[in-house]
Scaffold this active site. Structure first.
Site, mmCIF file in Angstrom:
data_model
loop_
_atom_site.group_PDB
_atom_site.id
_atom_site.type_symbol
_atom_site.label_atom_id
_atom_site.label_comp_id
_atom_site.label_asym_id
_atom_site.label_seq_id
_atom_site.Cartn_x
_atom_site.Cartn_y
_atom_site.Cartn_z
ATOM 1 N N TRP A 101 23.971 36.254 2.975
ATOM 2 C CA TRP A 101 23.207 37.817 2.988
ATOM 3 C C TRP A 101 22.876 38.019 1.278
ATOM 4 C CZ3 TRP A 101 22.430 39.375 7.402
ATOM 5 C CH2 TRP A 101 23.215 38.791 8.439
ATOM 6 N N ASP A 170 26.812 44.939 -2.186
ATOM 7 C CA ASP A 170 26.552 45.068 -0.645
ATOM 8 C C ASP A 170 28.010 44.820 -0.102
ATOM 9 O OD1 ASP A 170 26.637 44.446 2.189
ATOM 10 O OD2 ASP A 170 25.239 42.826 1.914
ATOM 11 N N LYS A 194 31.540 47.375 10.952
ATOM 12 C CA LYS A 194 32.572 46.402 10.740
ATOM 13 C C LYS A 194 33.891 47.021 10.440
ATOM 14 C CE LYS A 194 29.035 43.282 8.833
ATOM 15 N NZ LYS A 194 28.965 42.041 9.877
#
Ligand code: PMP
Length: 359
Positions: A101, A170, A194
């Site tokens: 990511w 993030d 999530k």
């Protein structure tokens, strides 16, 4: 009703209480005669939902005075581009490599300036750690980290010290799994799917002072100050996703807030990794001990065949979505807030028996 234990990396399991409440309100939201799926984003029923979700997020983040909370669309992936679009302004920024990511975030930043790597989490091919010694440059406009590497299974357990440079995180896969020191952060972004809700909304938390530095020279829908001024209602908001996020925030409040989630996360991590380490000839975790993620625990078995047998056996016992990310294989156990300590205990009992029977 058969509810499975869902260890998915996301979209992930939601608290049963939240699902039941949504179900009970679905057709007729609080006597209004229509569903929250159908209410206008400009109407009073939705306005109350939006306001409560925002207020609870600010409470759990401890940032009511200093930061704006925005509800955006396009996932965390869109934030990979919007952070540099707003703040890079042709300059440089320091990015920390913790795998998949962070690399995508870096690639998007290249369109807007000169990102550079300030550290890499990789050492050789087998160890993936959350890096600590950062090589920071003086003129970085911000430092970008991924607090939890969802695919690799490595996590920062403390935020790095980056001095006065705004820190961007993030936090897609570990948002609010414990108290967040929001005051140390210029900007946080996290897809809701999530730890805090369903897919369709991304939470952005941005320091109000820093918004003054944002580049205004872009279509306004991409500009954080414009979204903040309009309380994320500049166009049609993802109303239903925000409504569910509000409910999850209320659930979090009733459970004891991020502090209690922190205690439970630590317990779940200790149980899972304890079981892996007890059977070190059978289960192997490739992550340096101090960087092991307590959100997404990864481990491997001695062979592909045993991995498949493990997944099939777990599914028979109603435990699903344990397959590792397609790029790394093995097993990944995602233990977000709505996964209980009892769920992890059930998995650990299965792991012990499986190792005994197949080791
Ligand atoms: N960052 C991290 C750490 C992630 O785990 C993910 C998704 N798994 C993303 C970004 C991408 O999120 P989205 O699918 O919401 O764009």
């Amino acid at each position: 009703m058969t509810r499975l234990i869902n260890f998915s990396a996301g979209p992930a399991t939601l608290p049963l209480e939240v699902l039941e409440e949504v179900q009970s309100e679905l057709v007729d939201y609080k006597g209004t005669g229509i569903s929250m799926l159908e209410h206008s984003h400009r109407g009073s029923a939705y306005a109350a939902v939006h306001e409560e979700a925002t207020a609870l997020l600010k409470k759990h983040l401890g940032c009511a005075e200093t930061h704006d909370v925005l509800f955006m669309q396009g996932g965390a992936t869109t934030q990979f581009a919007l952070v540099p679009l707003n703040f890079l302004r042709g300059g440089s920024a320091d990015y920390v490599d913790t795998g998949t990511w962070s690399k995508k975030a870096f690639a998007a930043a290249k369109y807007y300036g000169k990102p550079r790597w300030a550290a890499s989490g990789r050492e050789g091919d087998t160890v993936v750690r959350a890096p600590t010694g950062l090589d920071l440059s003086k003129d970085a406009r911000y430092v970008h980290i991924t607090t939890n590497a969802t695919v690799a299974g490595a996590q920062y357990h403390q935020l790095p010290d980056v001095g006065d440079v705004p820190l961007v995180a993030d936090m897609s896969s570990d948002f609010l799994h414990k108290p967040i020191d929001t005051q140390k952060l210029g900007l946080i972004y996290a897809g809701a799917q999530k730890n805090v809700g369903p897919a369709g909304v991304t939470i952005v938390v941005v320091r109000k002072e820093w918004l003054k530095d944002a580049d205004p020279d872009h279509p306004e829908i991409f500009c954080y100050p414009y979204i903040a001024e309009n309380d994320s209602l500049q166009n049609t908001a993802p109303t239903f996703s925000i409504y569910v996020v509000g409910k999850v925030m209320r659930w979090l409040d009733a459970q004891g807030g991020p502090e209690e989630m922190g205690r439970r996360s630590a317990k779940k991590g200790a149980l899972l990794y304890g079981t892996v380490d007890e059977h070190e000839d059978f289960y192997r975790c490739p992550i340096e001990v101090g960087s092991r993620s307590i959100m997404n625990a990864v481990f491997t078995l001695p062979s592909e065949e045993l991995t498949k047998k493990f997944l099939d056996g777990a599914a028979k016992e109603k435990m699903v979505n344990l397959k590792g990310h397609r790029s790394v294989g093995g097993i990944r156990v995602s233990m977000y807030n709505a996964v209980s300590v009892a769920d992890v205990e059930t998995l650990c009992a299965f792991m012990r028996k499986f190792a005994k029977d197949n080791g």
